[in-house]
Design an enzyme around this catalytic site. Sequence first.
Site, mmCIF file in Angstrom:
data_model
loop_
_atom_site.group_PDB
_atom_site.id
_atom_site.type_symbol
_atom_site.label_atom_id
_atom_site.label_comp_id
_atom_site.label_asym_id
_atom_site.label_seq_id
_atom_site.Cartn_x
_atom_site.Cartn_y
_atom_site.Cartn_z
ATOM 1 N N GLU A 1 13.193 -9.190 1.313
ATOM 2 C CA GLU A 1 12.391 -8.051 1.773
ATOM 3 C C GLU A 1 13.144 -6.754 1.500
ATOM 4 O O GLU A 1 14.350 -6.664 1.765
ATOM 5 C CB GLU A 1 12.146 -8.215 3.285
ATOM 6 C CG GLU A 1 11.402 -7.063 3.909
ATOM 7 C CD GLU A 1 11.120 -7.304 5.395
ATOM 8 O OE1 GLU A 1 11.566 -8.330 5.945
ATOM 9 O OE2 GLU A 1 10.457 -6.442 5.990
ATOM 10 N N ARG B 1 13.257 4.600 12.266
ATOM 11 C CA ARG B 1 11.951 5.275 12.281
ATOM 12 C C ARG B 1 11.133 4.853 13.511
ATOM 13 O O ARG B 1 11.673 4.291 14.448
ATOM 14 C CB ARG B 1 11.246 4.980 10.953
ATOM 15 C CG ARG B 1 12.051 5.500 9.746
ATOM 16 C CD ARG B 1 11.330 5.310 8.443
ATOM 17 N NE ARG B 1 10.052 5.998 8.427
ATOM 18 C CZ ARG B 1 9.093 5.766 7.524
ATOM 19 N NH1 ARG B 1 9.303 4.882 6.555
ATOM 20 N NH2 ARG B 1 7.962 6.425 7.576
ATOM 21 N N HIS C 1 12.922 -2.351 1.803
ATOM 22 C CA HIS C 1 12.284 -1.085 2.188
ATOM 23 C C HIS C 1 13.145 0.049 1.684
ATOM 24 O O HIS C 1 14.387 -0.013 1.794
ATOM 25 C CB HIS C 1 12.121 -0.982 3.710
ATOM 26 C CG HIS C 1 11.260 -2.072 4.253
ATOM 27 N ND1 HIS C 1 9.888 -2.065 4.107
ATOM 28 C CD2 HIS C 1 11.577 -3.235 4.865
ATOM 29 C CE1 HIS C 1 9.403 -3.169 4.634
ATOM 30 N NE2 HIS C 1 10.407 -3.895 5.097
ATOM 31 N N PRO D 1 0.797 -1.223 0.000
ATOM 32 C CA PRO D 1 0.000 0.000 0.000
ATOM 33 C C PRO D 1 0.833 1.278 0.000
ATOM 34 O O PRO D 1 1.890 1.346 0.637
ATOM 35 C CB PRO D 1 -0.818 -0.107 1.294
ATOM 36 C CG PRO D 1 -0.105 -1.104 2.128
ATOM 37 C CD PRO D 1 0.556 -2.052 1.179
ATOM 38 N N ASN D 2 0.298 2.243 -0.713
ATOM 39 C CA ASN D 2 0.838 3.615 -0.809
ATOM 40 C C ASN D 2 2.113 3.730 -1.634
ATOM 41 O O ASN D 2 2.589 4.835 -1.885
ATOM 42 C CB ASN D 2 1.057 4.226 0.591
ATOM 43 C CG ASN D 2 -0.241 4.325 1.371
ATOM 44 O OD1 ASN D 2 -1.200 4.888 0.863
ATOM 45 N ND2 ASN D 2 -0.294 3.741 2.551
ATOM 46 N N TYR E 1 11.244 8.954 0.978
ATOM 47 C CA TYR E 1 11.174 7.911 -0.042
ATOM 48 C C TYR E 1 11.791 8.302 -1.379
ATOM 49 O O TYR E 1 11.832 7.498 -2.304
ATOM 50 C CB TYR E 1 9.710 7.486 -0.251
ATOM 51 C CG TYR E 1 9.073 6.916 1.002
ATOM 52 C CD1 TYR E 1 9.605 5.790 1.619
ATOM 53 C CD2 TYR E 1 7.948 7.498 1.578
ATOM 54 C CE1 TYR E 1 9.035 5.261 2.773
ATOM 55 C CE2 TYR E 1 7.363 6.977 2.725
ATOM 56 C CZ TYR E 1 7.918 5.864 3.320
ATOM 57 O OH TYR E 1 7.356 5.337 4.457
ATOM 58 N N ASN F 1 8.297 -5.455 -1.078
ATOM 59 C CA ASN F 1 8.195 -4.294 -0.206
ATOM 60 C C ASN F 1 6.720 -4.213 0.158
ATOM 61 O O ASN F 1 5.897 -3.728 -0.634
ATOM 62 C CB ASN F 1 8.653 -3.015 -0.912
ATOM 63 C CG ASN F 1 8.561 -1.814 0.020
ATOM 64 O OD1 ASN F 1 8.012 -1.900 1.118
ATOM 65 N ND2 ASN F 1 9.093 -0.683 -0.422
ATOM 66 N N ALA G 1 3.251 -0.793 4.705
ATOM 67 C CA ALA G 1 2.802 -0.881 6.101
ATOM 68 C C ALA G 1 2.347 -2.287 6.493
ATOM 69 O O ALA G 1 2.375 -2.637 7.682
ATOM 70 C CB ALA G 1 1.679 0.122 6.337
ATOM 71 N N ARG H 1 4.960 11.145 -2.529
ATOM 72 C CA ARG H 1 4.734 10.775 -1.124
ATOM 73 C C ARG H 1 6.011 11.006 -0.304
ATOM 74 O O ARG H 1 7.022 10.334 -0.535
ATOM 75 C CB ARG H 1 4.367 9.291 -1.066
ATOM 76 C CG ARG H 1 4.240 8.734 0.320
ATOM 77 C CD ARG H 1 4.161 7.208 0.299
ATOM 78 N NE ARG H 1 4.013 6.716 1.655
ATOM 79 C CZ ARG H 1 4.241 5.469 2.012
ATOM 80 N NH1 ARG H 1 4.616 4.572 1.116
ATOM 81 N NH2 ARG H 1 4.098 5.100 3.263
HETATM 82 C C1 DQA Z 1 8.319 1.203 3.573
HETATM 83 C C2 DQA Z 1 8.439 1.351 5.093
HETATM 84 C C3 DQA Z 1 7.096 1.088 5.773
HETATM 85 O O1 DQA Z 1 7.213 1.268 7.182
HETATM 86 C C4 DQA Z 1 6.047 2.065 5.268
HETATM 87 O O2 DQA Z 1 4.791 1.771 5.835
HETATM 88 C C5 DQA Z 1 5.971 2.082 3.774
HETATM 89 C C6 DQA Z 1 7.229 2.096 3.012
HETATM 90 C C7 DQA Z 1 9.636 1.574 2.854
HETATM 91 O O3 DQA Z 1 9.785 1.204 1.710
HETATM 92 O O4 DQA Z 1 10.489 2.246 3.431
HETATM 93 O O5 DQA Z 1 4.912 2.192 3.197
HETATM 94 O O6 DQA Z 1 8.031 -0.148 3.280
#
Ligand code: DQA
Length: 172
Positions: free
Chosen positions: A121, A130, A123, A33-34, A46, A97, A100, A41
């Site tokens: 994984e 964080r 990020h 998501p997002n 990011y 990735n 959240a 964003r």
């Molecule tokens: C994320 C880190 C997560 O905590 C966050 O909710 C994201 C992006 C990252 O790529 O740094 O949506 O996965």
Amino acid sequence: MARPCYKPSHGERASKGGGIMTASPIISILNGPNLNMLGSRQPELYGHETLADIEALCRTHAARLGLAVEFHQSNHEGDLVTWIQETRKRAAGIVINAGAYTHTSVALLDALLAAEVPAVEVHLSNIHQRDSFRHHSYVAKAAKGMICGFGSHGYVLALDALARLIKGSSQT
Ligand code: DQA
């Protein structure tokens, strides 16, 4: 006469004549998501690249490694579960990735544990610098390893790691 039985492995498929054709192993790259909002964003966290930029980066790098890429993004947990389940039949590895859902989803963990292919994984941000709720990852329990804090280059590093793992397993 009985035909010898050979089950094509990842990156191979049976031709019509029964022979084996070699295709590039598929890596399924999954984004949660997002991540469709990348570019606009929180760029201080990011970066300025869009998800389309990251997809192009992955495709170019994967081609160099002799890998094919399937690239997905969804804001819905169930879509991610379904794509992980599908990799079982078709892909040689997963880059994920989960956004959240990383920090909340037992469903993604269970799907990854059942996937039977290596997962890496990723990020973009360094989740350990964080909020404390971002320090825990359900995905990490099923992943070979985690790359975080290198922005989009993390996806490149994940593909390198998978290429090595896949090569290693085909040499045994
Ligand atoms: C994320 C880190 C997560 O905590 C966050 O909710 C994201 C992006 C990252 O790529 O740094 O949506 O996965």
